[in-house]
Design a protein around this motif. Structure first.
Motif, PDB file in Angstrom:
ATOM      1  N   LYS A 275      57.254  40.378  40.096  1.00 57.72           N
ATOM      2  CA  LYS A 275      56.129  41.094  39.423  1.00 57.72           C
ATOM      3  C   LYS A 275      54.852  40.032  39.443  1.00 57.72           C
ATOM      4  O   LYS A 275      53.901  40.771  39.308  1.00 57.72           O
ATOM      5  N   SER A 276      55.015  38.942  39.561  1.00 55.75           N
ATOM      6  CA  SER A 276      53.815  37.925  39.473  1.00 55.75           C
ATOM      7  C   SER A 276      53.426  37.780  40.993  1.00 55.75           C
ATOM      8  O   SER A 276      52.443  36.984  41.048  1.00 55.75           O
TER       9      SER A 276
ATOM     10  N   ALA B 100      52.436  42.098  41.995  1.00 61.30           N
ATOM     11  CA  ALA B 100      51.060  41.744  40.739  1.00 61.30           C
ATOM     12  C   ALA B 100      49.706  42.656  41.493  1.00 61.30           C
ATOM     13  O   ALA B 100      49.409  42.659  42.543  1.00 61.30           O
ATOM     14  N   ASN B 101      49.311  43.254  40.545  1.00 59.96           N
ATOM     15  CA  ASN B 101      48.039  44.202  40.864  1.00 59.96           C
ATOM     16  C   ASN B 101      48.310  45.144  41.874  1.00 59.96           C
ATOM     17  O   ASN B 101      47.393  45.533  42.488  1.00 59.96           O
ATOM     18  N   LEU B 102      49.503  45.435  42.082  1.00 60.92           N
ATOM     19  CA  LEU B 102      49.616  46.560  43.311  1.00 60.92           C
ATOM     20  C   LEU B 102      49.420  47.783  42.799  1.00 60.92           C
ATOM     21  O   LEU B 102      49.719  48.402  41.858  1.00 60.92           O
ATOM     22  N   CYS B 103      48.682  48.427  43.640  1.00 60.77           N
ATOM     23  CA  CYS B 103      48.311  49.967  43.066  1.00 60.77           C
ATOM     24  C   CYS B 103      48.266  50.757  44.343  1.00 60.77           C
ATOM     25  O   CYS B 103      47.306  50.999  45.184  1.00 60.77           O
TER      26      CYS B 103
END
Length: 79
Positions: A35-36, A40-43
């Motif tokens: 997750k880090s 992370a910041n996955l859109c």
């Protein structure tokens, strides 16, 4: 159960454990690391991008012995 346990006090020792100790669950360490990093910041625009990230993370983690060892060290458990 409580009454029965009370009759077994001479040989049985009870130890209360937490309902769920995430710090002892290695997969929590793996998810936290993914997750880090990969997530992370996955859109994503498409679900395939999530699938790629979800496949890349375990491969990266599994190929890094020191990282896997650090997850085990964090728990305080041994093999």
């Amino acid at each position: 159960m409580t009454a029965w346990l009370a009759t077994q006090r001479d040989w049985l020792h009870l130890e209360r454990l937490p309902a769920y100790p995430p710090e002892l669950n290695l997969i929590e360490q793996v998810w936290g690391n993914m997750k880090s990093t990969e997530l992370a910041n996955l859109c994503p625009d498409i679900l395939g991008e999530v699938r790629i990230a979800a496949q890349t993370g375990p491969t990266r983690i599994g190929s890094n012995y020191a990282l896997c060892d650090s997850f085990l060290d964090y728990t305080g458990l041994s093999l």
